[in-house]
Design a protein around this motif. Sequence first.
Motif, PDB file in Angstrom:
ATOM      1  N   LYS A 195      -9.626  -0.856   2.344  1.00  0.00           N
ATOM      2  CA  LYS A 195      -8.627  -0.122   1.569  1.00  0.00           C
ATOM      3  C   LYS A 195      -8.208  -0.967   0.376  1.00  0.00           C
ATOM      4  O   LYS A 195      -8.068  -2.195   0.493  1.00  0.00           O
ATOM      5  CB  LYS A 195      -7.402   0.238   2.409  1.00  0.00           C
ATOM      6  CG  LYS A 195      -7.615   1.405   3.360  1.00  0.00           C
ATOM      7  CD  LYS A 195      -6.300   1.819   4.005  1.00  0.00           C
ATOM      8  CE  LYS A 195      -6.528   2.956   5.007  1.00  0.00           C
ATOM      9  NZ  LYS A 195      -6.977   4.198   4.356  1.00  0.00           N
ATOM     10  N   LYS A 196      -7.973  -0.316  -0.742  1.00  0.00           N
ATOM     11  CA  LYS A 196      -7.551  -1.031  -1.941  1.00  0.00           C
ATOM     12  C   LYS A 196      -6.037  -1.158  -1.968  1.00  0.00           C
ATOM     13  O   LYS A 196      -5.327  -0.161  -1.852  1.00  0.00           O
ATOM     14  CB  LYS A 196      -8.019  -0.281  -3.186  1.00  0.00           C
ATOM     15  CG  LYS A 196      -7.711  -1.014  -4.483  1.00  0.00           C
ATOM     16  CD  LYS A 196      -8.255  -0.246  -5.675  1.00  0.00           C
ATOM     17  CE  LYS A 196      -7.987  -1.008  -6.975  1.00  0.00           C
ATOM     18  NZ  LYS A 196      -8.517  -0.268  -8.143  1.00  0.00           N
ATOM     19  N   PRO A 197      -5.508  -2.374  -2.091  1.00  0.00           N
ATOM     20  CA  PRO A 197      -4.056  -2.532  -2.174  1.00  0.00           C
ATOM     21  C   PRO A 197      -3.494  -1.843  -3.413  1.00  0.00           C
ATOM     22  O   PRO A 197      -4.152  -1.792  -4.457  1.00  0.00           O
ATOM     23  CB  PRO A 197      -3.870  -4.048  -2.268  1.00  0.00           C
ATOM     24  CG  PRO A 197      -5.143  -4.644  -1.738  1.00  0.00           C
ATOM     25  CD  PRO A 197      -6.215  -3.666  -2.092  1.00  0.00           C
ATOM     26  N   MET A 239      -6.868  -3.373   4.505  1.00  0.00           N
ATOM     27  CA  MET A 239      -6.829  -4.048   3.205  1.00  0.00           C
ATOM     28  C   MET A 239      -7.448  -5.439   3.301  1.00  0.00           C
ATOM     29  O   MET A 239      -8.204  -5.860   2.428  1.00  0.00           O
ATOM     30  CB  MET A 239      -5.389  -4.121   2.697  1.00  0.00           C
ATOM     31  CG  MET A 239      -4.837  -2.803   2.193  1.00  0.00           C
ATOM     32  SD  MET A 239      -3.274  -2.970   1.296  1.00  0.00           S
ATOM     33  CE  MET A 239      -2.140  -3.354   2.630  1.00  0.00           C
ATOM     34  N   LYS A 264       0.845  -1.194   0.000  1.00  0.00           N
ATOM     35  CA  LYS A 264       0.000   0.000   0.000  1.00  0.00           C
ATOM     36  C   LYS A 264       0.878   1.241   0.000  1.00  0.00           C
ATOM     37  O   LYS A 264       1.673   1.450   0.934  1.00  0.00           O
ATOM     38  CB  LYS A 264      -0.927   0.018   1.215  1.00  0.00           C
ATOM     39  CG  LYS A 264      -1.885   1.208   1.231  1.00  0.00           C
ATOM     40  CD  LYS A 264      -2.812   1.202   0.034  1.00  0.00           C
ATOM     41  CE  LYS A 264      -3.780   2.376   0.033  1.00  0.00           C
ATOM     42  NZ  LYS A 264      -4.656   2.387  -1.160  1.00  0.00           N
ATOM     43  N   PHE A 276     -10.914  -6.166  -4.201  1.00  0.00           N
ATOM     44  CA  PHE A 276     -11.355  -4.961  -3.486  1.00  0.00           C
ATOM     45  C   PHE A 276     -12.812  -4.658  -3.834  1.00  0.00           C
ATOM     46  O   PHE A 276     -13.224  -4.687  -4.995  1.00  0.00           O
ATOM     47  CB  PHE A 276     -10.485  -3.774  -3.864  1.00  0.00           C
ATOM     48  CG  PHE A 276     -10.926  -2.484  -3.222  1.00  0.00           C
ATOM     49  CD1 PHE A 276     -10.788  -2.297  -1.857  1.00  0.00           C
ATOM     50  CD2 PHE A 276     -11.514  -1.483  -3.983  1.00  0.00           C
ATOM     51  CE1 PHE A 276     -11.204  -1.122  -1.253  1.00  0.00           C
ATOM     52  CE2 PHE A 276     -11.925  -0.301  -3.386  1.00  0.00           C
ATOM     53  CZ  PHE A 276     -11.774  -0.117  -2.021  1.00  0.00           C
ATOM     54  N   THR A 307      -3.298  -0.252   8.369  1.00  0.00           N
ATOM     55  CA  THR A 307      -3.420  -0.290   6.910  1.00  0.00           C
ATOM     56  C   THR A 307      -3.558  -1.718   6.417  1.00  0.00           C
ATOM     57  O   THR A 307      -4.373  -2.019   5.540  1.00  0.00           O
ATOM     58  CB  THR A 307      -2.200   0.380   6.250  1.00  0.00           C
ATOM     59  OG1 THR A 307      -2.124   1.738   6.684  1.00  0.00           O
ATOM     60  CG2 THR A 307      -2.305   0.344   4.739  1.00  0.00           C
TER      61      THR A 307
END
Length: 312
Positions: A54-56, A49, A12, A70, A45
């Motif tokens: 959260k989008k990697p 994910m 990330k 995601f 973080t």
Amino acid sequence: MTTAVETFELCKQYKQNLAVDHISLRVPMGVKCGFLGKNGAGKTTTIKMLTGLKKPTSGSFSILGEPQTFGQRNAAIGYLPDVPNFYDYMTGEEFLDLCGRLYQIPPVERKQQVRALLAQVGLDRVKTRIATYSRGMKQRLGIAQAMMNRPSIIFMDEPISALDPTGRREVMDVVRNFKDTTVVFSTHILADVEDICDYILIIEKGKICAQDSLEALKAKHARNMVKIGLFEEAHLALLEQALAPIERLTVTRTSPLDLNVASETREPATISRALTAFLGKQGIPLRDYAVHTPTLEEIFHETIQSGGGKHV
């Protein structure tokens, strides 16, 4: 052993900050996993994910062997954020009922699940609104909502960091009593992790630098050292004097009546024989004796100090 969570070069990036740096980790099914690291190391973080929040930037991960995308909803996981928010005008029962509706759990099953979870987290007799709850009670309600969909894996981000000792104990007791659920929780309170966890992840500067069972990590970090406690300081001085000429033996006094004896080459049993022979010959009574077993705190600091470059 079946794998609950696995990542492959997961990354990330925030502009110039690489918050999670190509990590490949594996969490076995059924463990209670302590996810350890200093503030800013990448714990939150990573968890966000893994929970789809959260989008990697790159890499991939799987849950229960299934590759994840995601935005994909995964009913196999539950999540407790570090600061859970609630509708304070509701009671705990009303809030969990709402969560059950969102999961589309049928009414009869939903009612049974709400009652069971409230009892599990010790809130079944609390009828007041959430606005009156202590921080510890809110954390326990947060755990209940994370379990509402009967997940196989529950992620908890710093669930005890802002709690007083009583609140910490209450939350840890709930986690300790989980059955047939994989738990991954981040924290920097190492004593609580050592008390209830059987698997450890350590992250530093976005990289995983240790991952193994707690038992294996303790064996890896064990040293050839014994701890000696005597009743009189004069006796301790005699023992120090007798040990001083022995090569490759390090003697460290930890208190007026206690010392550690470590060796580069001798096993604890060899050290023990030499010590007991001297004490017996001198007629010195032994107050305390223990072979060194590393604490999780020692393991953590040794890993962070030596391990930023030994990533796994």
